[in-house]
Scaffold this motif. Structure first.
Motif, PDB file in Angstrom:
ATOM      1  N   VAL A 175      45.443  32.443  28.948  1.00  0.00           N
ATOM      2  CA  VAL A 175      44.192  32.405  29.697  1.00  0.00           C
ATOM      3  C   VAL A 175      44.497  32.562  31.184  1.00  0.00           C
ATOM      4  O   VAL A 175      45.516  32.064  31.675  1.00  0.00           O
ATOM      5  N   LYS A 176      43.628  33.264  31.865  1.00  0.00           N
ATOM      6  CA  LYS A 176      43.813  33.467  33.303  1.00  0.00           C
ATOM      7  C   LYS A 176      42.459  33.601  33.980  1.00  0.00           C
ATOM      8  O   LYS A 176      41.457  33.957  33.364  1.00  0.00           O
ATOM      9  N   THR A 177      42.451  33.295  35.280  1.00  0.00           N
ATOM     10  CA  THR A 177      41.227  33.422  36.068  1.00  0.00           C
ATOM     11  C   THR A 177      41.048  34.866  36.532  1.00  0.00           C
ATOM     12  O   THR A 177      42.009  35.621  36.673  1.00  0.00           O
ATOM     13  N   LEU A 178      39.786  35.222  36.791  1.00  0.00           N
ATOM     14  CA  LEU A 178      39.466  36.574  37.246  1.00  0.00           C
ATOM     15  C   LEU A 178      39.097  36.622  38.727  1.00  0.00           C
ATOM     16  O   LEU A 178      39.447  37.549  39.444  1.00  0.00           O
ATOM     17  N   SER A 179      38.355  35.583  39.186  1.00  0.00           N
ATOM     18  CA  SER A 179      37.910  35.521  40.587  1.00  0.00           C
ATOM     19  C   SER A 179      37.230  36.819  41.013  1.00  0.00           C
ATOM     20  O   SER A 179      37.523  37.391  42.068  1.00  0.00           O
ATOM     21  N   THR A 180      36.313  37.296  40.152  1.00  0.00           N
ATOM     22  CA  THR A 180      35.665  38.590  40.415  1.00  0.00           C
ATOM     23  C   THR A 180      34.772  38.552  41.645  1.00  0.00           C
ATOM     24  O   THR A 180      34.629  39.554  42.348  1.00  0.00           O
ATOM     25  N   GLY A 181      34.168  37.421  41.937  1.00  0.00           N
ATOM     26  CA  GLY A 181      33.254  37.357  43.070  1.00  0.00           C
ATOM     27  C   GLY A 181      33.883  36.813  44.332  1.00  0.00           C
ATOM     28  O   GLY A 181      33.192  36.587  45.336  1.00  0.00           O
ATOM     29  N   ALA A 182      35.201  36.612  44.306  1.00  0.00           N
ATOM     30  CA  ALA A 182      35.870  36.003  45.458  1.00  0.00           C
ATOM     31  C   ALA A 182      36.072  37.028  46.573  1.00  0.00           C
ATOM     32  O   ALA A 182      36.277  38.217  46.324  1.00  0.00           O
ATOM     33  N   ASP A 183      36.013  36.530  47.796  1.00  0.00           N
ATOM     34  CA  ASP A 183      36.258  37.364  48.980  1.00  0.00           C
ATOM     35  C   ASP A 183      37.559  36.892  49.619  1.00  0.00           C
ATOM     36  O   ASP A 183      37.598  35.876  50.323  1.00  0.00           O
ATOM     37  N   TYR A 184      38.636  37.623  49.387  1.00  0.00           N
ATOM     38  CA  TYR A 184      39.947  37.214  49.868  1.00  0.00           C
ATOM     39  C   TYR A 184      40.061  37.319  51.393  1.00  0.00           C
ATOM     40  O   TYR A 184      41.012  36.799  51.975  1.00  0.00           O
ATOM     41  N   ASP A 185      39.076  37.971  52.050  1.00  0.00           N
ATOM     42  CA  ASP A 185      39.111  38.105  53.510  1.00  0.00           C
ATOM     43  C   ASP A 185      38.507  36.903  54.221  1.00  0.00           C
ATOM     44  O   ASP A 185      38.709  36.736  55.432  1.00  0.00           O
ATOM     45  N   THR A 186      37.792  36.055  53.465  1.00  0.00           N
ATOM     46  CA  THR A 186      37.120  34.924  54.113  1.00  0.00           C
ATOM     47  C   THR A 186      37.440  33.575  53.465  1.00  0.00           C
ATOM     48  O   THR A 186      36.984  32.541  53.952  1.00  0.00           O
ATOM     49  N   GLU A 187      38.191  33.555  52.396  1.00  0.00           N
ATOM     50  CA  GLU A 187      38.475  32.281  51.717  1.00  0.00           C
ATOM     51  C   GLU A 187      39.843  32.328  51.052  1.00  0.00           C
ATOM     52  O   GLU A 187      40.391  33.405  50.795  1.00  0.00           O
TER      53      GLU A 187
END
Length: 839
Positions: free
Chosen positions: A323-335
Motif C-alpha cells: 500500500v502506498k499514498t498518492l497525494s494527488t491533490g498535494a501542492d509540493y510548492d507550498t507544503e
C-alpha cells in the motif's frame, strides 16, 4: 397478496426440513436389566425424554442436526455425557451405580474426553455449532472472533486476533492445532488468525489451572481440533465477504480411513478492480499489491485397528499487502507532503505425523512429530518532500524569513526466517479404576535467521538527521526440551476430582562460533481440585467448586535475536513465569442454563524486556546504540469473570459474561531511560497498554423459525491507558541534508508521558448477524447463508460518544486533530456475508 406469498414460502420451506428419530435403550450394566425413568437431555434441541418400562426412549431431531450432545442421568447412577453423530443406528447405553466405576479403559479416539469436556476453573469448550454466530462473520471468518467474547478475555478491537487472558500479555496465549504447537498463527500482522471455523470441529480455551501436558504458555492455552474426515464423502463450498473456500472429505479406499482437503483464497483483486478508483479518490491511497490470504489444509487418518491410528496433517498459508499514498491533490510548492510505501509478504507452513496406539487396555501412547517454517519480508519507505513558507509566528520568534524545502526519506527492510522441528511422546497409564497417570517428553528445535537494515530521520537535540542502522545477521539455534508427569485421582467418582502434576522446561540458545546461552531448567508444578457436592437435584442439576494453584512459563519470541553481541553469559537470562491461584464455582440449572463465577490472582516474575541504550565510546565522540537485556520485571494481576449461558436450543440461546481485570507491572532497571523499547515505563508501576478494567459481552441467538437465526452481539469495554500530552512546541530545527548542507525547518512537536489516570474512551461495538439454513433431504444438499453488520452504530458513536481528549499534531504545520478512539478503526459499519453449500 404479499402476505399470502410469504405464508406459502414459509410453508414450502418448512416442508423441506424433515425429522429423524433416534432410538435409545438404557440398561443397568451390572444386572443387565432395562432402567425406567432415566432422564435423557438433548442439549442441542433443549428437549427432555424419559425411558419407559422397557428402558426405551425416542428423541426427534430435524435433518439439519449433524451431532447432538446427550446427558443421561438417573438418581443413584453415574451420569453420562455422549456426543452423537450417527442417528440411524439405535443407541445402547449402560449405567453403573454411583460410587462404583468400571475399570477405566483407554481408547484411541479423536474426540477423547480430555479434548472436549469443559471444566470449571480449567477450560471453556466451544463446539462448531456454538461458534457459528461469532466466528462465521466479518471480513475474514476467524475462530479468534469467537474467542474474543469469552469470559476472561479482554476486548482488544476488531482487527487484532491476539488477546489478553486475565491480565496477561497478548503473546502469553499459546495455540495448538490438532496437537501441534503453532508459534505464530496470524495473518496481516495479527489482524486475523489461521484458524478457520469452516474446518474447525471445536476448540478448548484453557485459562485456569490446566494440566501440565502442554507448556510454553503463561496465561492460556488454546487447543483447536479440526474436522475428522470419517463420515463418507462430503463436499462444501463457501463464498464470503472476502474469500472463496472449498472443502472435500472423502474415503481413501482403506478401512476406517479418510482424507480432508481444504483451500481458501481471497478475491480482493476482483473487488479492487471494481472499486479501486473509489478507494483512491476517497483515501488518496492505492495498493501496489492487493491484500491477499491463500491457504490450504490437509488431514489424513487411517485406523486399521481399534487399537491403532495413524494420521498426517499439513498446512500452508501466505499473506501479503502493498500500500502506498498518492497525494494527488498535494501542492509540493507550498507544503511539505508526507508519503509512504509499504510492502509485506509472509509464507508459513507445517506438517505433522502422529500415531495413537493402545497396546494394552490400560496403556495409551500418542507420539507426534512435525516440521514448521515461516518467512517474513518487510520493505518500506517514508518520505517528506516539498517547500513551505515560514509562518508569521515562526519568523517573528526566530527572525528567519522566507521558506524552507525538504526532500528526506526513511527506508527499512527486513527478513525473518525460521525452520522448526518439534516432537513429543505422551503415555497414559490407567493405574487403578480411580487413578490415571500421564507421562510425556519432547523437544523443539528452531533455526532462526534475522536480517534488518535501513535508515531513519530523527531528532538529536535540535538537529534532525539521517541515521543508518543495521541489525547484524542473526543465525541462531534454539533448543527447548521438556518432560512432565501428571496424575488424575477420582477418590469419589463424579464428586471429587484431583489433578496434579509437574513439568520441567529447559531452553538453550546456540549462536555462531560455538557461542551459547544456557538457562536454568524451570519446574512448573500444578494442582487443581474439583468438588461436586450437588448432582441431579430437581432445582440444581450440578454444582461444582474448583480451586487450584499452578506455575506457568513461556520463552518470549524475540529471544531469538540474542547472541554474543549482547554480552550475555550462561544463566543470566531467566525464563518469564506466572504463579496463578484460582477459585471457581459453576451451577448447572435445568433447561440448559449454566452460571459460572471464577476469581484469580497472578504474580508475574522474571519478566523479559529490552532497553535501547545509547553510549559514547571512551576517548571518542562516536556513539553506539545497543540493547540491554533484562529479566527482572514483575507484576500482579487479579480479577474475576462471570457468565450466564444457555447452550444451543430451539428458540433462544446465548450468553452474558462480564470480566474485571486489575493488572500492574514494574520494570526496575532503567539504564537512565524513561521507557524501554516497547514504550513501557521504567522504574515505576504502570498499567499495560492492553489493560481494560471492564469488559461485558451479550450474545443472543434468536430462532424465530427452524431455518432462521438472528444474532445481536453487544460489547461494552472501558478504555485502555493513554499518554498525557504536553504543550505543543514550535521549533527551529537544523536539518542535516545528505549532501552536507543544512536547512532550518519549522517543525512542531508535543512531548507525551505515561499517565496512571488517563484512559481512552469506552467502546460499545454492536453487531447483528442474520443467518438462514435449509436442508433438502432428497438431494442431501444443505444450504446456509448469512448477512451481518459489525459496529452498526459506529457513526453515531463517533459523533456523540465520549472522547478521550488525545490529539495528533502535524509535524510541519502544527495543526491538531483528535486521535482515533480505541476499538473503532473504521468510520463506518462493516458489512459481511457468507453462503455455504454442502452435500
Amino acid at each position: 397478496m404479499k402476505k399470502s406469498i410469504l405464508i406459502l414460502l414459509c410453508f414450502f420451506i418448512s416442508l423441506s426440513i424433515s425429522a429423524k428419530t433416534l432410538e435409545i435403550e438404557v440398561i443397568d450394566t451390572d444386572l443387565e436389566f432395562p432402567l425406567e425413568g432415566v432422564k435423557i437431555t438433548a442439549v442441542n434441541e433443549n428437549s427432555i425424554v424419559y425411558t419407559n418400562e422397557k428402558g426405551q426412549a425416542f428423541l426427534e431431531f430435524n435433518d439439519l442436526t449433524e451431532r447432538a450432545i446427550l446427558i443421561i442421568s438417573l438418581i443413584g447412577y453415574e451420569t453420562k455425557k455422549l456426543n452423537i453423530k450417527d442417528f440411524n443406528q439405535p443407541l445402547h447405553i449402560g449405567l453403573t451405580i454411583e460410587g462404583v466405576i468400571e475399570g477405566q479403559e483407554l481408547v484411541v479416539e479423536e474426540e477423547a474426553v480430555s479434548e472436549t469436556d469443559e471444566e470449571v476453573g480449567v477450560s471453556i469448550v466451544v463446539s462448531k455449532e456454538e461458534m457459528k454466530s461469532t466466528a462465521n462473520v466479518g471480513a475474514i471468518e476467524d475462530v479468534m472472533s469467537s474467542v474474543k467474547v469469552l469470559p476472561g478475555v479482554t476486548y482488544g478491537g476488531k482487527f487484532d486476533s491476539t488477546v489478553s487472558i486475565r491480565g496477561g500479555e497478548k503473546g502469553d496465549l499459546t495455540h495448538v492445532f490438532d496437537g501441534f504447537l503453532v508459534r505464530y498463527p496470524y495473518y496481516f500482522g495479527n489482524a486475523f488468525s489461521i484458524f478457520n471455523p469452516n474446518i474447525t470441529d471445536s476448540y478448548k480455551l484453557n485459562i485456569g489451572i490446566y494440566p501440565v501436558n502442554y507448556g510454553l504458555s503463561m496465561s492460556g492455552l488454546m487447543e483447536v481440533n479440526s474436522i475428522t474426515p470419517n463420515d463418507g464423502l462430503k463436499i462444501e463450498g463457501v463464498v464470503s465477504a472476502s474469500n472463496i473456500e472449498m472443502t472435500v472429505q472423502t474415503p481413501v479406499g482403506l478401512k476406517n480411513a479418510g482424507l480432508l482437503l481444504h483451500g481458501r483464497i481471497t478475491y480482493y483483486d476482483l473487488v479492487f478492480l471494481m472499486t479501486g478508483s473509489i478507494m483512491e479518490k476517497t483515501t488518496d491511497m492505492t495498493y501496489s499489491r492487493i491484500p491477499y490470504i491463500y491457504s490450504t489444509y490437509l488431514k489424513w487418518f487411517w485406523k486399521p485397528h481399534e487399537r491403532f491410528e495413524w494420521y498426517v496433517n499439513g498446512f500452508f498459508g501466505t499473506d501479503g499487502i502493498g500500500v502506498k499514498t498518492l497525494s494527488t491533490g498535494a501542492d509540493y510548492d507550498t507544503e511539505i507532503v508526507n508519503n509512504f510505501d509499504f510492502k509485506y509478504y509472509r509464507y508459513f507452513a507445517f506438517g505433522v505425523m502422529g500415531f495413537k496406539i493402545l497396546p494394552h487396555d490400560k496403556i495409551f501412547i500418542h507420539v507426534l512429530g512435525g516440521y514448521d517454517f515461516f518467512n517474513d519480508f518487510v520493505d518500506g519507505s517514508f518520505t517528506s518532500e516539498g517547500t513551505k513558507k515560514y509562518s508569521d509566528e515562526f519568523t517573528s520568534t526566530y527572525g528567519v524569513p522566507g521558506s524552507f524545502s525538504l526532500d528526506i526519506a526513511s527506508n527499512f527492510e527486513g527478513t525473518d526466517l525460521t525452520h522448526g522441528v518439534q516432537s513429543r511422546l505422551d503415555v497414559d497409564f490407567s493405574l487403578h479404576e480411580r487413578v490415571t497417570m500421564t507421562v510425556g517428553t519432547g523437544f523443539f528445535l528452531d533455526l532462526n535467521f534475522l536480517e534488518q537494515s535501513g535508515n531513519f530521520w530523527g531528532f538529536d537535540g535540535l538537529t534532525y538527521k539521517n541515521t543508518d542502522y543495521s541489525l547484524p545477521d542473526k543465525d541462531n539455534r534454539i533448543v527447548k526440551s521438556f518432560g512432565y508427569l501428571n496424575f488424575i485421582f477420582h477418590p469419589l467418582p463424579e464428586r471429587i476430582k484431583i489433578e496434579t502434576g509437574c513439568r520441567i522446561d529447559h531452553n538453550i540458545i546456540y549462536g555462531e562460533d560455538n557461542y551459547h546461552i544456557n538457562t536454568y531448567p524451570v519446574a512448573s508444578p500444578r494442582l487443581n481440585v474439583t468438588f461436586t457436592p450437588v448432582k441431579n437435584h430437581a432445582i440444581i442439576e450440578n454444582f461444582s467448586i474448583s480451586t487450584g494453584v499452578g506455575l506457568f512459563n513461556k520463552t518470549p519470541l524475540d529471544t531469538s535475536i540474542l547472541d554474543e553481541d549482547f554480552g550475555i553469559e550462561d544463566f543470566e537470562v531467566k525464563i518469564p513465569k506466572t504463579l496463578m491461584t484460582l477459585l471457581g464455582f459453576q451451577i448447572q440449572f435445568p433447561f440448559g442454563f449454566t452460571f459460572k463465577l471464577e476469581g484469580y490472582y497472578k504474580y508475574f516474575f522474571h519478566r523479559y524486556y529490552l532497553n535501547l541504550v545509547t553510549e559514547t565510546r571512551s576517548g571518542s565522540s562516536q556513539t553506539i546504540t545497543e540493547f540491554a537485556v533484562h529479566t527482572d520485571g514483575y507484576g500482579h494481576a487479579g480479577g474475576f469473570d462471570l457468565s450466564l449461558e444457555k447452550k444451543i436450543s430451539r428458540f433462544i440461546d446465548g450468553s452474558i459474561n462480564y470480566t474485571f481485570v486489575y493488572s500492574r507491572l514494574y520494570n526496575p532497571t532503567t539504564n537512565d531511560l524513561d521507557y524501554n523499547n516497547r514504550g513501557e515505563p521504567l522504574g515505576k508501576w504502570y498499567y499495560p497498554s492492553y489493560h481494560r478494567f471492564h469488559s461485558l459481552n451479550i450474545i443472543l441467538n434468536i430462532h424465530p423459525t427452524k431455518f432462521m437465526t438472528i444474532t445481536p452481539k453487544f460489547t461494552f469495554a472501558t478504555g485502555v491507558p493513554r499518554t498525557q500530552d504536553g504543550d505543543k512546541q514550535m521549533l527551529a530545527v537544523n536539518v542535516e541534508n545528505d549532501d552536507g548542507s543544512s536547512t532550518i525547518a519549522e517543525m512542531y512537536t508535543r512531548e507525551s508521558e505515561y499517565s496512571d489516570t488517563l484512559r481512552d474512551a469506552y467502546v460499545v461495538p454492536f453487531d447483528l448477524r442474520i443467518a438462514f439454513h435449509h436442508y433438502f433431504p432428497k438431494t442431501k444438499v444443505r444450504l446456509e447463508s448469512y448477512i451481518a453488520g459489525e459496529d452498526i452504530f459506529v457513526g453515531l458513536y463517533n459523533l456523540y460518544g465520549p472522547k478521550s481528549g488525545a490529539v495528533q499534531t502535524n509535524q510541519y504545520t502544527g495543526e491538531e486533530e483528535p486521535a482515533p478512539e480505541g476499538g473503532f478503526s473504521m468510520p463506518f459499519p462493516m458489512i459481511s456475508f457468507g453462503v455455504k453449500v454442502n452435500f
